[in-house]
Structures are given as structure tokens and as C-alpha cells.
Design a protein around this motif. Structure first.
Motif, PDB file in Angstrom:
ATOM      1  N   MET A 255       0.827  -1.199   0.000  1.00 26.17           N
ATOM      2  CA  MET A 255       0.000   0.000   0.000  1.00 26.17           C
ATOM      3  C   MET A 255       0.870   1.261   0.000  1.00 26.17           C
ATOM      4  N   HIS A 256       1.988   1.217   0.713  1.00 27.32           N
ATOM      5  CA  HIS A 256       2.889   2.375   0.748  1.00 27.32           C
ATOM      6  C   HIS A 256       3.452   2.648  -0.643  1.00 27.32           C
ATOM      7  N   VAL A 257       3.849   1.577  -1.341  1.00 31.68           N
ATOM      8  CA  VAL A 257       4.338   1.736  -2.714  1.00 31.68           C
ATOM      9  C   VAL A 257       3.238   2.298  -3.601  1.00 31.68           C
ATOM     10  N   ASN A 258       2.028   1.789  -3.429  1.00 29.80           N
ATOM     11  CA  ASN A 258       0.895   2.256  -4.221  1.00 29.80           C
ATOM     12  C   ASN A 258       0.644   3.752  -3.988  1.00 29.80           C
ATOM     13  N   GLN A 259       0.839   4.196  -2.759  1.00 28.93           N
ATOM     14  CA  GLN A 259       0.640   5.611  -2.434  1.00 28.93           C
ATOM     15  C   GLN A 259       1.635   6.507  -3.169  1.00 28.93           C
ATOM     16  N   LEU A 260       2.847   6.000  -3.391  1.00 29.88           N
ATOM     17  CA  LEU A 260       3.841   6.797  -4.116  1.00 29.88           C
ATOM     18  C   LEU A 260       3.367   7.107  -5.535  1.00 29.88           C
ATOM     19  N   VAL A 261       2.625   6.165  -6.111  1.00 30.77           N
ATOM     20  CA  VAL A 261       2.088   6.373  -7.454  1.00 30.77           C
ATOM     21  C   VAL A 261       1.053   7.491  -7.436  1.00 30.77           C
ATOM     22  N   PHE A 262       0.162   7.459  -6.438  1.00 33.35           N
ATOM     23  CA  PHE A 262      -0.910   8.452  -6.370  1.00 33.35           C
ATOM     24  C   PHE A 262      -0.402   9.814  -5.912  1.00 33.35           C
ATOM     25  N   ASN A 263       0.463   9.816  -4.897  1.00 30.96           N
ATOM     26  CA  ASN A 263       0.941  11.084  -4.339  1.00 30.96           C
ATOM     27  C   ASN A 263       1.947  11.783  -5.246  1.00 30.96           C
ATOM     28  N   LYS A 264       2.608  10.975  -6.086  1.00 28.74           N
ATOM     29  CA  LYS A 264       3.679  11.494  -6.946  1.00 28.74           C
ATOM     30  C   LYS A 264       4.750  12.201  -6.117  1.00 28.74           C
ATOM     31  N   ARG A 265       4.920  11.699  -4.902  1.00 30.42           N
ATOM     32  CA  ARG A 265       5.954  12.195  -3.990  1.00 30.42           C
ATOM     33  C   ARG A 265       6.650  10.987  -3.376  1.00 30.42           C
ATOM     34  N   PHE A 266       7.871  11.194  -2.900  1.00 28.02           N
ATOM     35  CA  PHE A 266       8.569  10.161  -2.139  1.00 28.02           C
ATOM     36  C   PHE A 266       8.383  10.523  -0.673  1.00 28.02           C
ATOM     37  N   CYS A 267       7.373   9.935  -0.069  1.00 25.86           N
ATOM     38  CA  CYS A 267       6.978  10.379   1.265  1.00 25.86           C
ATOM     39  C   CYS A 267       6.627   9.206   2.170  1.00 25.86           C
ATOM     40  N   GLU A 268       6.471   9.505   3.441  1.00 22.95           N
ATOM     41  CA  GLU A 268       6.122   8.495   4.434  1.00 22.95           C
ATOM     42  C   GLU A 268       4.685   8.009   4.226  1.00 22.95           C
ATOM     43  N   PHE A 269       4.318   6.993   4.970  1.00 20.36           N
ATOM     44  CA  PHE A 269       3.009   6.354   4.793  1.00 20.36           C
ATOM     45  C   PHE A 269       1.872   7.343   5.060  1.00 20.36           C
ATOM     46  N   ASP A 270       0.878   7.297   4.194  1.00 22.19           N
ATOM     47  CA  ASP A 270      -0.264   8.202   4.292  1.00 22.19           C
ATOM     48  C   ASP A 270      -1.401   7.504   5.041  1.00 22.19           C
ATOM     49  N   TYR A 271      -1.688   7.966   6.251  1.00 22.32           N
ATOM     50  CA  TYR A 271      -2.745   7.385   7.079  1.00 22.32           C
ATOM     51  C   TYR A 271      -4.073   8.112   6.915  1.00 22.32           C
ATOM     52  N   GLY A 272      -4.141   9.059   5.995  1.00 24.23           N
ATOM     53  CA  GLY A 272      -5.318   9.904   5.879  1.00 24.23           C
ATOM     54  C   GLY A 272      -5.153  11.116   6.774  1.00 24.23           C
ATOM     55  N   PRO A 273      -5.931  12.187   6.533  1.00 21.05           N
ATOM     56  CA  PRO A 273      -5.754  13.448   7.277  1.00 21.05           C
ATOM     57  C   PRO A 273      -5.707  13.280   8.794  1.00 21.05           C
ATOM     58  N   HIS A 279       0.088  10.899  13.618  1.00 21.43           N
ATOM     59  CA  HIS A 279       1.432  10.363  13.427  1.00 21.43           C
ATOM     60  C   HIS A 279       2.494  11.439  13.222  1.00 21.43           C
ATOM     61  N   TYR A 280       2.141  12.475  12.444  1.00 19.80           N
ATOM     62  CA  TYR A 280       3.149  13.450  12.032  1.00 19.80           C
ATOM     63  C   TYR A 280       2.863  14.885  12.474  1.00 19.80           C
ATOM     64  N   THR A 281       1.658  15.120  12.988  1.00 19.96           N
ATOM     65  CA  THR A 281       1.137  16.465  13.305  1.00 19.96           C
ATOM     66  C   THR A 281       0.959  17.310  12.039  1.00 19.96           C
ATOM     67  N   TYR A 282       0.895  16.658  10.887  1.00 18.78           N
ATOM     68  CA  TYR A 282       0.619  17.309   9.612  1.00 18.78           C
ATOM     69  C   TYR A 282      -0.548  16.602   8.929  1.00 18.78           C
ATOM     70  N   LEU A 283      -1.231  17.316   8.045  1.00 20.91           N
ATOM     71  CA  LEU A 283      -2.346  16.701   7.324  1.00 20.91           C
ATOM     72  C   LEU A 283      -1.863  15.734   6.253  1.00 20.91           C
ATOM     73  N   VAL A 284      -0.648  15.953   5.745  1.00 19.43           N
ATOM     74  CA  VAL A 284      -0.083  15.076   4.729  1.00 19.43           C
ATOM     75  C   VAL A 284       1.230  14.497   5.252  1.00 19.43           C
ATOM     76  N   PRO A 285       1.610  13.301   4.793  1.00 19.79           N
ATOM     77  CA  PRO A 285       2.859  12.703   5.279  1.00 19.79           C
ATOM     78  C   PRO A 285       4.074  13.470   4.785  1.00 19.79           C
ATOM     79  N   PRO A 286       5.112  13.574   5.602  1.00 20.72           N
ATOM     80  CA  PRO A 286       6.312  14.316   5.202  1.00 20.72           C
ATOM     81  C   PRO A 286       7.116  13.580   4.133  1.00 20.72           C
TER      82      PRO A 286
END
Length: 361
Positions: A255-273, A279-286
Motif C-alpha cells: 500500500m505504501h508503494v501504491n501511495q507513491l504512485v498516487f501522491n507522486k511524492r517520495f513520502c512516508e506512509f499516508d494514514y489519511g488526514p 502520526h506526524y502532526t501534519y495533514l499530509v505525510p512528510p
């Protein structure tokens, strides 16, 4: 713990157990060489150390050993050599599978690197990664930058970080990724692509018995997704390959690899807003900061690679601050798995690797 487990092409192979900071027990294989500085090799997604030896005498491990290198081959949590934990049971506890390439980079790689350096008494080592084995290197060196000083040279084969240029059929399959992931999660399936499953066992049987054609077996095995190249992946070898692949990984990792395709970023796991806030105190993964990867890096890419696309690797090339070598394989048919099991690696790829290992040691 060290045990002599077998002889491989005349070399005694040692088996070492490494315990990560979060309790996973990983097996590493070691062929002792005359050269002092060790070379560490790390596999891609759902793969294992087997991938670097199944070509026999022309495999990377054997060719390096023949040249006198001190060779170490690692395994990631969740594959067939990484199914143990100090507390969790891989077959009973779903928490065992709560990881992606992030944890492999933050915990598995440093545990194995530190073990090798402690065991050999060396201060630095050279590393070779393939596919997600490069992704996890980037995670390690950006999240724990002190490890840049422990790696003399990192050779990245089919490197994966950005997946913005992915095209069909991979991009098409990625569209269904979230839906499939939720379906697996709803029925409690966290271990995916296991070494042994009814589907895998059936495929191995019918392909080994020549019940199906080479093309159909290749199609069913999913290898066509990484770029079709029968020139280097002959029918006879397919039977060997599917006897060792897949090795297993987690649903979350895919799923993390799949997220890289959608996010078009190299970022940490996206748990949703909401999850990201927790996890990160941000709305999007760093993002993983590739500017922190200061170790020397050599990039190798193939034009027929459907996962590590040239355009995406060019982004890595622009961001990594210490690129010492960049190479696009001469043959335009070169694909993703040719870097590990191509039948002519010893003449088309390994000479470049040896030159780099000798130059930066």
C-alpha cells in the motif's frame, strides 16, 4: 549467532541472525572473502537473498566471492528469512505485519549494517541495493543520516523513490490498489505474496511440468509488469525463478508503494488526514529528504524498466547531492529484474559494478 549452513559453489556460507531494535529477527548470509571491506547486498519488494544466487556461477554473490570480496546478503522483515520476532508470531499476530518499507529502512538496514561492521571490525562498507532495496537505503540515509558515514559507496540498481511516470499496466493496477488493500484488511489478510500459498504452489507446479506455455506462465507470475525481456529471462530459468519468488511481504508495504504512485511524492506512509495528524502532526505525510543522502551513490537504470522509469530516476539524480556515477544500460530491452537475474549480467553489468567497488573503497 553464526552457523555454517551449506556449501555454495565451493564456498562455505554462514548464516547470521540479526535482531532489530523493534524485535524482528532477520537472517543474513555471509561468504567470507580476502578483502577487508565488506559488501552488503539487499533485495527488492517481496523478494529475498535467494535472488542474488539463483543464477549460479553468474550470480552477483558468486562473482563477487570469486573476486575475493567479503559478501553479506540481507533479508527484510516479512520475507521467508524474516518471519521471526522476539515476541510476535507471524502466523498468529497481525501486528507482526504492521510495517512498510519505512520500517525496513529505519530498523532492518541499520541493524544489519551495524552487525556487519561490528563482526568485521571495519568502519565502513559498500552496499548494493535492487528496487525496494534502494528505496529502503534512501529511507535510512535520510531518516538516520549518521549512517551516511558508514557507507563508502551505495550502488543503486533499478532505484525506486518517485513513481510519477508509471504507465499501464502498472498504473492501471495501481488504481485498484486501495480497494484491494481494504478488501484484504477487512478479512484480516496482512501477509501478502507469501512464499507458500495455494496460488503460488499451483503456479509452480503447472509451470514446472510445462502444462502451460512460457508466455502464459510469465504472464500469470506477474513478471511482465516490470518489463518483458525474454532475451535475458529464458523459459528454462522461469522454473528456477518461481521456485524462489515471491518471498513474502506485508499488505501495508504494498500500500505504501501504491501511495507513491498516487501522491507522486517520495513520502512516508499516508494514514489519511486524521491519521497523519496523529502520526506526524501534519495533514499530509512528510517527504523523505534526499538532500540528506550524502553517501556516494551510483545509479543504474534500464530503458525497458516499467517500475524504475528513467524520468523518475532523473528526479533522484537531481536531488541526491553525491552522485558519483549514472548509467543507463546500453541495451534498450533491459528491464527491472535483469539487474538481478539477467543471463548476461556478468558481461553487461558486473564490470561496471567492479570498477565502482574498486574506485570507491
Amino acid at each position: 549467532m553464526k552457523t555454517i549452513i551449506r556449501s555454495l559453489n565451493g564456498y562455505p556460507v554462514e548464516e547470521h541472525d540479526v535482531i532489530t531494535e523493534d524485535g524482528y529477527i532477520l537472517t543474513m548470509f555471509h561468504i567470507k572473502g580476502k578483502r577487508k571491506q565488506p559488501v552488503f547486498i539487499f533485495h527488492g519488494i517481496a523478494d529475498s537473498a535467494d535472488i542474488f544466487i539463483i543464477r549460479g556461477k553468474t550470480s552477483l554473490v558468486i562473482v563477487l566471492a570469486n573476486a575475493g570480496y567479503d559478501v553479506w546478503v540481507g533479508n527484510a522483515r516479512g520475507n521467508k528469512y524474516g518471519r521471526r520476532h522476539v515476541k510476535l508470531d507471524a502466523d498468529k499476530h497481525l501486528d507482526f505485519w504492521n510495517f512498510s518499507f519505512h520500517e525496513i529502512g529505519v530498523y532492518d538496514l541499520p541493524a544489519m549494517i551495524d552487525y556487519i561492521l561490528q563482526h568485521t571490525g571495519e568502519k565502513k562498507l559498500q552496499t548494493i541495493g535492487h528496487s525496494q532495496g534502494t528505496t529502503t537505503h534512501y529511507v535510512l540515509l535520510s531518516q538516520r543520516p549518521e549512517y551516511n558515514k558508514k557507507i563508502e559507496l551505495f550502488i543503486a540498481l533499478a532505484p525506486v523513490a518517485f513513481l510519477a511516470d508509471i504507465s499501464p499496466p502498472v498504473s492501471t493496477i495501481a488504481q485498484f490498489g486501495p480497494m484491494l488493500s481494504e478488501a484484504f484488511k477487512s478479512i484480516g489478510v496482512e501477509h501478502v505474496f507469501p512464499e507458500k500459498s495455494p496460488v503460488t504452489n499451483f503456479l509452480r507446479f503447472v509451470c514446472s511440468q510445462d502444462i502451460l506455455s512460457y508466455e502464459i506462465c510469465f504472464l500469470l507470475s506477474g513478471f511482465y509488469l516490470v518489463g518483458f525481456d525474454t532475451k535475458r529471462f529464458e523459459p528454462e530459468f522461469l522454473k528456477v525463478f518461481i521456485g524462489h519468488y515471491p518471498g513474502g511481504t506485508s499488505r501495508k508495504n504494498l500500500m505504501h508503494v501504491n501511495q507513491l504512485v498516487f501522491n507522486k511524492r517520495f513520502c512516508e506512509f499516508d494514514y489519511g488526514p486524521k491519521g497523519n495528524l496523529d502520526h506526524y502532526t501534519y495533514l499530509v505525510p512528510p517527504d523523505y529528504n534526499l538532500y540528506k543522502v550524502t553517501a556516494k551513490v551510483a545509479l543504474f537504470v534500464g530503458e525497458n524498466d516499467a517500475l524504475s522509469k528513467v524520468k523518475d530516476v532523473e528526479i533522484q539524480r537531481m536531488m541526491l547531492p553525491n552522485i558519483v556515477y549514472y548509467h543507463i544500460m546500453e541495451d534498450k530491452t533491459w528491464n527491472h529484474i535483469d539487474f538481478t537475474v539477467g543471463n548476461d549480467m556478468n558481461v553487461t553489468l558486473f564490470p561496471y559494478i567492479f570498477k565502482l567497488l574498486e574506485k570507491y573503497k
